[in-house]
Design a protein around this motif. Structure first.
Motif, PDB file in Angstrom:
ATOM      1  N   LEU A 171      18.534  13.663  -0.339  1.00  0.00           N
ATOM      2  CA  LEU A 171      19.757  14.469  -0.275  1.00  0.00           C
ATOM      3  C   LEU A 171      19.509  15.939   0.095  1.00  0.00           C
ATOM      4  O   LEU A 171      20.281  16.511   0.886  1.00  0.00           O
ATOM      5  CB  LEU A 171      20.512  14.385  -1.609  1.00  0.00           C
ATOM      6  N   PRO A 172      18.464  16.616  -0.454  1.00  0.00           N
ATOM      7  CA  PRO A 172      18.275  18.034  -0.104  1.00  0.00           C
ATOM      8  C   PRO A 172      17.919  18.261   1.365  1.00  0.00           C
ATOM      9  O   PRO A 172      18.034  19.386   1.858  1.00  0.00           O
ATOM     10  CB  PRO A 172      17.116  18.476  -1.017  1.00  0.00           C
ATOM     11  N   ARG A 173      17.502  17.211   2.096  1.00  0.00           N
ATOM     12  CA  ARG A 173      16.994  17.418   3.455  1.00  0.00           C
ATOM     13  C   ARG A 173      17.851  16.773   4.541  1.00  0.00           C
ATOM     14  O   ARG A 173      17.521  16.885   5.712  1.00  0.00           O
ATOM     15  CB  ARG A 173      15.565  16.868   3.564  1.00  0.00           C
ATOM     16  N   ILE A 174      18.932  16.124   4.173  1.00  0.00           N
ATOM     17  CA  ILE A 174      19.678  15.378   5.195  1.00  0.00           C
ATOM     18  C   ILE A 174      20.362  16.281   6.218  1.00  0.00           C
ATOM     19  O   ILE A 174      20.751  15.813   7.296  1.00  0.00           O
ATOM     20  CB  ILE A 174      20.730  14.443   4.538  1.00  0.00           C
TER      21      ILE A 174
ATOM     22  N   LEU B 182      24.391  16.112  11.327  1.00  0.00           N
ATOM     23  CA  LEU B 182      24.654  16.785  10.047  1.00  0.00           C
ATOM     24  C   LEU B 182      24.236  18.254  10.086  1.00  0.00           C
ATOM     25  O   LEU B 182      24.826  19.088   9.387  1.00  0.00           O
ATOM     26  CB  LEU B 182      23.928  16.051   8.915  1.00  0.00           C
ATOM     27  N   ALA B 183      23.202  18.609  10.881  1.00  0.00           N
ATOM     28  CA  ALA B 183      22.819  20.013  11.017  1.00  0.00           C
ATOM     29  C   ALA B 183      23.945  20.806  11.672  1.00  0.00           C
ATOM     30  O   ALA B 183      24.261  21.932  11.264  1.00  0.00           O
ATOM     31  CB  ALA B 183      21.531  20.131  11.833  1.00  0.00           C
ATOM     32  N   ILE B 184      24.580  20.218  12.679  1.00  0.00           N
ATOM     33  CA  ILE B 184      25.721  20.870  13.334  1.00  0.00           C
ATOM     34  C   ILE B 184      26.880  20.997  12.351  1.00  0.00           C
ATOM     35  O   ILE B 184      27.551  22.035  12.282  1.00  0.00           O
ATOM     36  CB  ILE B 184      26.135  20.070  14.582  1.00  0.00           C
ATOM     37  N   VAL B 185      27.141  19.926  11.586  1.00  0.00           N
ATOM     38  CA  VAL B 185      28.205  19.970  10.567  1.00  0.00           C
ATOM     39  C   VAL B 185      27.962  21.122   9.600  1.00  0.00           C
ATOM     40  O   VAL B 185      28.872  21.894   9.265  1.00  0.00           O
ATOM     41  CB  VAL B 185      28.261  18.622   9.805  1.00  0.00           C
TER      42      VAL B 185
END
Length: 485
Positions: free
Chosen positions: A427-430, A452-455
């Protein structure tokens, strides 16, 4: 020659003190000289008054035959002074330092400065080298009142007393030497005090410079010690704050460098996979090794799929690069939240059906229209990524629910699924770029690893944060909040 700060401080203090001592000494000597000469002038005036009184009342030093020369010489010597008597024309009648038979060789004194001053003001003074006795003398002359008697004493019109200045000069020389000795002593004491004070000032600076040199050499763990509770102590604290910021910046740079290396490695790997796949399919088709039209079409479709995946990856790379560099500008507007979410669900229904997933829009029984503030286009990207992930990583027959909860000052938007769920350690890295919980499945469903990085970046640009709750075997809930009107 280069002087240290300590040497410059000491030298400056000594020069300043020497200048002050010299000026003060000169002023003191001048004032002492004025004082002694003023005292001498007053004493001689008093003696002149006494001599005048004796001459006018008793004819002191004179008889019927003329001047009692020896008597007047004895009087002058007893007073350690030079006595001169002149008539109204300036002719010397008596001179205590000149024998009586030599008086005729003495020039007329009427034009002497002290006599002229006495002639006009009653009393005159002057100092010079005597042409008669060849000594530097201080002269005071007094003009006496005319006498109506017929005795020889009545011929005296000017009385002059003179005293050698050698005694005054001796006293002044003694004072000069005392002032000089005192100045030397003060300079010595000042030098010691300056040495001590400059040491107190420069030693902390030297220590700060030594620590700064350690920092220059790359020792970011150095520490500027606070030596005093003054400006130098404040400087040490300021330097420590700057060093802490430098240390943090360096750690960020190192972290960014590591991330850059990882990013380049991940990008090259992610790009290489679809490129090699497309290249392989095309080479097979070019070699005419596949005669079956159905197989050929299958290869073309797979190449097309990989090309689409490559296009998606490049699009995501461009988006995240623009977001992180600040080139992507957001346009904030108020829009109807329910209508917007309804469109998101409608647009992705076909994908949900293809993956055998039920996609629905949650609607509370207390529903009322809500307007939220945000960049609708970028938020479309956020919801698309979250809903697509919820569909792709779900299970056949699973459900995806999109909805919102109206709160006091904002609205919480969520995407819930009944998929596999995410283990707690992931979870901390997703939200990291190219981080995948299940790499094989991610590639199989066409994920780029950047969604998810863009989100995360877009939501943070809206002063919010993406939160995730997940339980393995039950599913996940992604949510974030927007300000409402």
């Amino acid at each position: 020659m280069k002087l240290s700060l300590r040497q410059r401080l000491i030298l400056t203090n000594l020069i300043l003190l020497f200048t002050v001592t010299l000026v003060v000494g000169m002023i003191m000597i001048d004032e002492l000289q004025r004082y002694y000469k003023s005292r001498l002038f007053e004493q001689l005036k008093t003696q002149l008054d006494a001599i005048e009184h004796l001459l006018t009342t008793s004819g002191f030093g004179f008889d019927a035959q003329g001047v009692k020369y020896e008597e007047l010489v004895g009087f002058a010597r007893a007073g350690q002074m030079r006595l001169t008597l002149m008539d109204s024309s300036g002719t010397v009648i008596f001179e205590s330092d000149v024998p009586q038979d030599s008086l005729r060789r003495i020039e007329n004194h009427l034009l002497r400065p002290e006599v002229q001053m006495a002639l006009h003001a009653g009393v005159g003074r002057h100092e010079r080298l005597s042409a008669t006795v060849h000594k530097r003398l201080f002269y005071v002359t007094k003009k006496i009142s005319p006498q109506r008697r017929a005795d020889p004493a009545s011929q005296v019109c000017f009385i002059r007393l003179a005293i050698p200045l050698i005694e005054v000069e001796r006293i002044l020389n003694e004072m000069r030497w005392k002032i000089f000795a005192g100045g030397v002593a003060v300079l010595g004491i000042a030098a010691l005090i300056s040495l001590w004070v400059s040491g107190r000032l420069t030693t902390p600076l030297q220590k700060l410079a030594q620590t700064a040199d350690l920092v220059k050499q790359g020792n970011l763990e150095a520490y500027f010690k606070r030596e005093s509770n003054d400006e130098l102590g404040d400087l040490a604290d300021l330097l420590n704050d700057m060093l802490t910021k430098l240390r943090n910046d360096w750690e960020k740079i190192q972290k960014l460098e590591t991330m850059r290396s990882q990013f380049l490695g991940n990008v090259s790997h992610e790009l290489r996979t679809p490129i090699f796949a497309v290249q392989g399919y095309l080479e097979t088709l070019m070699d005419n090794n596949v005669g079956n039209p159905q197989v050929q079409r299958n290869f073309i479709e797979k190449a097309y799929h990989q090309a689409g995946r490559l296009n998606n990856l490049l699009t995501d790379l461009i988006d995240i690069s623009r977001i992180e560099s600040g080139e992507m500008k957001l346009s904030f507007r108020y829009f109807d939240l329910h209508e917007w979410l309804h469109k998101q669900v409608t647009d992705l229904q076909s994908m949900a059906q293809e993956n055998q997933v039920t996609l629905t829009l949650f609607r509370s029984q207390f529903y009322r229209p809500v307007s939220v503030l945000g960049d609708r286009e970028r938020l479309n990207q956020v919801m698309t990524n979250l809903i697509v992930n919820a569909i792709k990583y779900n299970v056949p027959g699973g459900k995806v629910e999109v909805g919102y909860r109206d709160k006091q000052n904002n609205v919480e938007i969520f995407v819930a699924d009944t998929g596999r769920g995410i283990h707690a350690e992931h979870l901390p890295r997703i939200f990291e770029r190219f981080y995948r919980v299940d790499k094989e499945r991610s590639r199989a469903v066409g994920g780029t690893g950047l969604g998810l990085a863009i989100v995360k970046h877009i939501v943070e640009a809206h002063d919010s944060q993406v939160t995730v709750q997940s339980e393995v075997g039950k599913g996940s809930i992604f949510s974030f909040v927007l300000k409402k009107k």
